[in-house]
Design a protein around this motif. Sequence first.
Motif, PDB file in Angstrom:
ATOM      1  N   ALA A  51      63.090  65.319  75.983  1.00 27.20           N
ATOM      2  CA  ALA A  51      62.729  64.968  77.364  1.00 27.20           C
ATOM      3  C   ALA A  51      63.926  64.212  77.936  1.00 27.20           C
ATOM      4  CB  ALA A  51      61.460  64.124  77.379  1.00 27.20           C
ATOM      5  N   ARG A  92      61.425  60.591  75.186  1.00 30.11           N
ATOM      6  CA  ARG A  92      60.352  60.500  74.191  1.00 30.11           C
ATOM      7  C   ARG A  92      60.500  59.244  73.335  1.00 30.11           C
ATOM      8  NH1 ARG A  92      60.899  65.713  70.726  1.00 30.11           N
ATOM      9  NH2 ARG A  92      63.073  64.968  70.817  1.00 30.11           N
ATOM     10  N   ASP A 150      66.828  60.503  75.412  1.00 31.77           N
ATOM     11  CA  ASP A 150      65.591  61.206  75.131  1.00 31.77           C
ATOM     12  C   ASP A 150      64.430  60.295  75.526  1.00 31.77           C
ATOM     13  OD1 ASP A 150      63.452  62.644  74.185  1.00 31.77           O
ATOM     14  OD2 ASP A 150      64.375  63.139  72.256  1.00 31.77           O
TER      15      ASP A 150
END
Length: 504
Positions: free
Chosen positions: A299, A476, A474
């Motif tokens: 992500a 996440r 990222d």
Amino acid sequence: MSTEVRVPTLGESVTEATVATWFKKPGDTVAVDEMLCELETDKVTVEVPSPVAGKLSEIVAAEGDTVGVDALLANISESGEAAETKEIAKPAKEAPAKKAAASSGGSVDVMVPTLGESVTEATVSTWFKAVGDTVAQDEMLCELETDKVSVEVPAPAAGTLTEILAAEGATVNASAKLAVLSSDVSASSSSVSPAAPAAIADPAAASGKDVENAPSANKLMAENNMSADQVTGTGRDGRVMKEDVLKALSAPKAEAPSAATIPRAPVAADDASREERVKMTRLRQTIAKRLKDSQNTAAMLTTYNEVDMTEVMALRSEYKELFEKKHGARLGFMSFFTKACCHALKEIPEVNAEIDGTDIVYKNFVHMGIAAGTPTGLVVPVIRDADSMSFAEIEKAIAEKGKRARDGKLSMAEMQGGTFTISNGGVYGSLMSSPILNPPQSGILGMHKIQDRPMVINGEIKIRPMMYLALSYDHRVVDGKGAVTFLVRVKEALEDPRRLLMDL
């Protein structure tokens, strides 16, 4: 009796060189004037021949070492028996009866060498020898291309190349057989397969010269689809050296006729006839796959900031000469950015972490990846434990890894295990960009061009050298607050480098 091999005269005002390639290893038998290694100076490549016949007993200066004029490179133990053995390895026309007597008459398989951890296959990139060619032990036969590095395949024994089982372009696994050598060096050219492909002919043989060109030159010619007759050799007896090939490649092409003399192509010309289709290298295929996987999996989000480089530039300008004199390395910007990132990663450890299934793995160390552009594509050599290194150690490591990357000599191990990456697009003139994550890492810092811009400092407009910074992360693993804080800490450390010394 032992004979020393020393660095030859390198040329006017040239005081040192780097050991580029050793073509022999300890225990190998060598003949008089047989090339032992190549040295690289700022301008030329210098070959070092063996002063005597014998056996290479010791290598003192390894590949990558910097040596001065007359420095000791190696030792050779002289031996009449060794010299006689080397004589056998010469072309069969000189003493065929003696060769046949000395030969065992057996065959030797040429296998794919160890490719590195998790690498299971490779592509045969270039054959430097053709079926029927006589080869010496450890002479380079071909080159394999894996996802990230090129692997040279030397001859396991002296003899004649009797069969090539994996042609150029073939994909082979880690345990595949590439070719077969006959250790009976009296084998004549009559055993050569009439269907031997012309594409794998030895560049040195194509020139018609009875002289062995430098292996590095053969490799470069093969990579650029050149034959030795297109290059003027400046080495001993007209031997083609690496710099000769580079000179030929950089030579201006024949001037094209003016537009007025060129007939215009028909409007309905077939565009396909003017296209060139080239198969992607395995490195380029891997780059494409990993970057797309990164976009599909992570992500990914990017946050930006800017940094005033005034203090870093002033500090570098003040100490760069003293730094280089003491440490033998140039003081660049990368060591400042590496230090600043290591400092920020300690405060925001999630940027230095990675996802493994449903776990987050936090790294209590920093293996810093430094993205480097090479003629064959982008690679990311890793500087291990960068968080415990000094400025000088970081600069030396970056310079050494960068050179090995450009020369295509990085091993797989040197490009694995990174926990965070820095990419410097500014060296190419990039003002701003969003770097892509290097999986499984969760963060990458993008550096950009330093450009003077008007800034408001204490209520006054002043011109300052500014750089945009970009952190891709990222989402996440890393929340927006952590990403922004990380970038602010990098900015603070660079705008006041004293914070790095005070661990603030």
